[in-house]
Write a protein that holds these residues in place. Structure first.
Motif, PDB file in Angstrom:
ATOM      1  N   TRP A 188      80.011  42.836  12.241  1.00  0.00           N
ATOM      2  CA  TRP A 188      80.910  43.161  13.348  1.00  0.00           C
ATOM      3  C   TRP A 188      80.271  42.762  14.683  1.00  0.00           C
ATOM      4  CZ3 TRP A 188      85.706  45.177  14.542  1.00  0.00           C
ATOM      5  CH2 TRP A 188      85.872  45.681  15.837  1.00  0.00           C
ATOM      6  N   ALA A 189      78.984  43.096  14.838  1.00  0.00           N
ATOM      7  CA  ALA A 189      78.288  42.790  16.090  1.00  0.00           C
ATOM      8  C   ALA A 189      78.308  41.292  16.379  1.00  0.00           C
ATOM      9  CB  ALA A 189      76.849  43.293  16.017  1.00  0.00           C
ATOM     10  N   VAL A 190      78.045  40.474  15.349  1.00  0.00           N
ATOM     11  CA  VAL A 190      77.968  39.021  15.549  1.00  0.00           C
ATOM     12  C   VAL A 190      79.345  38.412  15.781  1.00  0.00           C
ATOM     13  CG1 VAL A 190      77.426  36.834  14.399  1.00  0.00           C
ATOM     14  CG2 VAL A 190      75.823  38.761  14.255  1.00  0.00           C
ATOM     15  N   HIS A 191      80.302  38.743  14.922  1.00  0.00           N
ATOM     16  CA  HIS A 191      81.583  38.038  14.945  1.00  0.00           C
ATOM     17  C   HIS A 191      82.588  38.609  15.944  1.00  0.00           C
ATOM     18  CE1 HIS A 191      80.479  35.525  11.575  1.00  0.00           C
ATOM     19  NE2 HIS A 191      80.148  36.588  10.869  1.00  0.00           N
ATOM     20  N   GLU A 192      82.482  39.887  16.239  1.00  0.00           N
ATOM     21  CA  GLU A 192      83.474  40.510  17.113  1.00  0.00           C
ATOM     22  C   GLU A 192      82.962  40.792  18.522  1.00  0.00           C
ATOM     23  OE1 GLU A 192      86.458  40.674  15.945  1.00  0.00           O
ATOM     24  OE2 GLU A 192      85.915  40.195  13.871  1.00  0.00           O
ATOM     25  N   LYS A 193      81.632  40.941  18.670  1.00  0.00           N
ATOM     26  CA  LYS A 193      81.089  41.342  19.975  1.00  0.00           C
ATOM     27  C   LYS A 193      80.043  40.387  20.517  1.00  0.00           C
ATOM     28  CE  LYS A 193      82.352  44.701  21.440  1.00  0.00           C
ATOM     29  NZ  LYS A 193      83.593  45.023  22.174  1.00  0.00           N
TER      30      LYS A 193
END
Length: 514
Positions: A467-472
């Motif tokens: 989530w951290a890499v792809h969304e934020k």
């Protein structure tokens, strides 16, 4: 209702292997329903019944008087029977007509009590299969988030049969070092765990994320037949059983286990006789194999924590020790115990581990230990090393002893311990550090400490990083949260702050059983 595979029904008394036996109870002809029971368990129960003089038939016929089921409702069994016969009445071998509703539909409890008594026990209401209200095929919640870190996943859920099947295939893939396939099965299982109700038909899963074609095929087969042939084949394969046994040795990974398997080594006993040169961890793992493969209870984990706390406070007053891992998420048993040591004053925890280990060794608690220093460094440009499932905090891998002295006073032994930085970095409470314990005899019993957490926590952490890499556009590890757009670290003193930085609802540990 779930469609079930139709099997040919023999309308005369079957002449399978039970036909050559003399039944002690000619008026009782039993059929064990394989659905949700599984082929191997059914075969075992059949042999048990026949050995006690019961007439157990393997084929469905008009002579059947008692149908015994496990984990099915009366409605499910009747639907299954109707499907086998096409809803038709069947002409029996003696000219009688038998309908599905004319059988005694019984729970496995009746069968086990009869086996224990050696005669068919009287059928009571508690033995009869109960009717369940038919649930709708549409989920109450039709929209499920794609990331496990967006979902509440409780420890107890509604789809254990399905998730157990997928978990076996995931484990088999991981033992074969096919990580991608293993992750796919784990994600599918995690989704099923988060659903608010039992899945009764594949139609309920239409449009939901994380369910690949292979996972859906397994799910559908389990729903229709109670078991998956692929799962049954996997669990009974010599390679799977050998790989599980060998990787159950502390210090042995999948690659080493596979090499030994190809050499004809299938069990720890085979390894012991092989003469192979083992490293120190493997020698300890082999020596304490049986003890290390017993489950650890919550009370044992708490008791171990008290000993570790004594050790920590003896060398650094004010330090804090936290029980993490599966027990923090609500589990009552586990395979290891995880502790995190911190101190309110940043930097005070540096160099703590050797002192704690020395204290535990002096008290005779450590049967094996391996310590590593803190190898993590930050840089102004971003994380100094790629994110990893294994954090780089100071730690100790250890096998601990739990025993009772001559006065009957319980003596607890330590577990794996890890120290971490204070408020300046992301709390590794999201990364498991595991110790292990047992005690039920006066003899020393070892405990193992494994750094990588169980699969439920591991997947949740993987999803957080994804989530951290792809969304934020951020990089998350057990040490830090780095904003790649702003090229800076985001400081946090709690898990809640990490979730806030990521724009996620805070998921408490008890709901991270992905």
């Amino acid at each position: 209702m779930v469609p079930l595979k139709r099997r040919k029904v023999n309308c005369s008394v079957t002449s399978d292997s039970s036909g050559d036996r003399t039944s002690k109870f000619p008026g009782v002809v039993i059929y064990l329903l394989e659905r949700k029971m599984g082929a191997s368990r059914r075969a075992f129960l059949t042999r048990l019944g026949r050995g006690k003089g019961f007439n157990i038939e393997y084929s469905l016929s008009c002579s059947i008087t008692h149908i015994v089921s496990e984990n099915n409702s009366g409605e499910e069994v009747r639907t299954w029977l109707d499907h086998q016969t096409g809803g038709q009445e069947r002409e029996g071998g003696e000219g009688r007509t038998a309908r599905p509703g004319s059988f005694h539909l019984l729970d496995i409890v009746w069968y086990t009590e009869s086996m224990h008594a050696g005669i068919p026990v009287i059928i009571l209401d508690r033995h009869r299969l109960q009717e369940r209200e038919k649930p709708g095929l549409e989920l109450a919640v039709v929209s499920v988030p794609s990331y496990a870190c967006q979902r509440h996943t409780p420890l107890l859920h509604h789809n254990i049969t399905l998730t157990d099947a997928l978990s076996i295939l995931a484990e088999n893939a991981e033992l074969g070092e096919n990580e991608g396939r293993g992750v796919a099965f784990r994600r599918a299982a995690a989704l099923l765990k988060s659903l608010p109700q039992e899945v009764r038909g594949a139609e309920q899963l239409r449009g939901l994320p994380c369910l690949g074609e292979h996972s859906l095929r397994v799910i559908k087969e389990v729903l229709e037949d109670g078991v998956s042939q692929e799962v049954e084949t996997t669990t009974h394969s010599e390679q799977f059983k050998a790989m599980k046994a060998l990787t159950g040795i502390f210090g042995v990974g999948a690659k080493t286990a596979d090499r030994w398997f190809r050499e004809g080594i299938h069990t720890p006993y085979d390894l012991q006789r092989s003469g192979h040169t083992l490293n120190r961890a493997q020698r300890a793992g082999l020596q304490y194999y049986n003890e290390l493969n017993l489950p650890v209870t919550k009370s044992e984990a708490v008791a171990i924590g008290q000993i570790v706390e004594r050790a920590v406070h003896a060398v650094l007053p004010g330090a804090e020790i936290t029980l993490i891992g599966g027990f923090r998420r609500g589990k009552q048993t586990g395979h290891d115990v995880d502790f995190l040591i911190t101190h309110p004053d940043e930097g005070r925890e540096e160099g703590l581990m050797p002192k704690v280990v020395s204290w535990l060794e002096a008290q005779g608690f450590l049967l094996y230990r391996k310590t590593t220093g803190n190898s993590y460094l930050e840089s102004k440009e971003g994380p100094a090393r790629p994110a990893s499932n294994m954090d780089r905090f100071e730690r100790c891998f250890s096998i601990f002893r739990l025993s009772t002295d001559n006065e009957g006073r319980e003596i607890q032994t330590g577990r794996e311990i890890q120290t971490g930085d204070g408020p300046q970095t992301y709390s590794p409470t999201l990364t498991n550090i595991d110790p292990h314990t047992h005690s039920d005899s006066p003899h020393p019993l070892p405990q193992t400490l494994v750094v990588v957490g169980d699969h439920a926590q591991k997947l949740f952490e993987r999803e957080l990083r994804r989530w951290a890499v792809h969304e934020k556009a951020m990089t998350l590890s057990s040490h830090a949260l780095y904003d790649r757009k702003r090229t800076q670290y985001l400081r946090a003193s709690s898990e809640e702050e990490i979730f806030a930085h990521l724009g996620l609802e805070y998921i408490p540990p008890c709901d991270r059983n992905a």
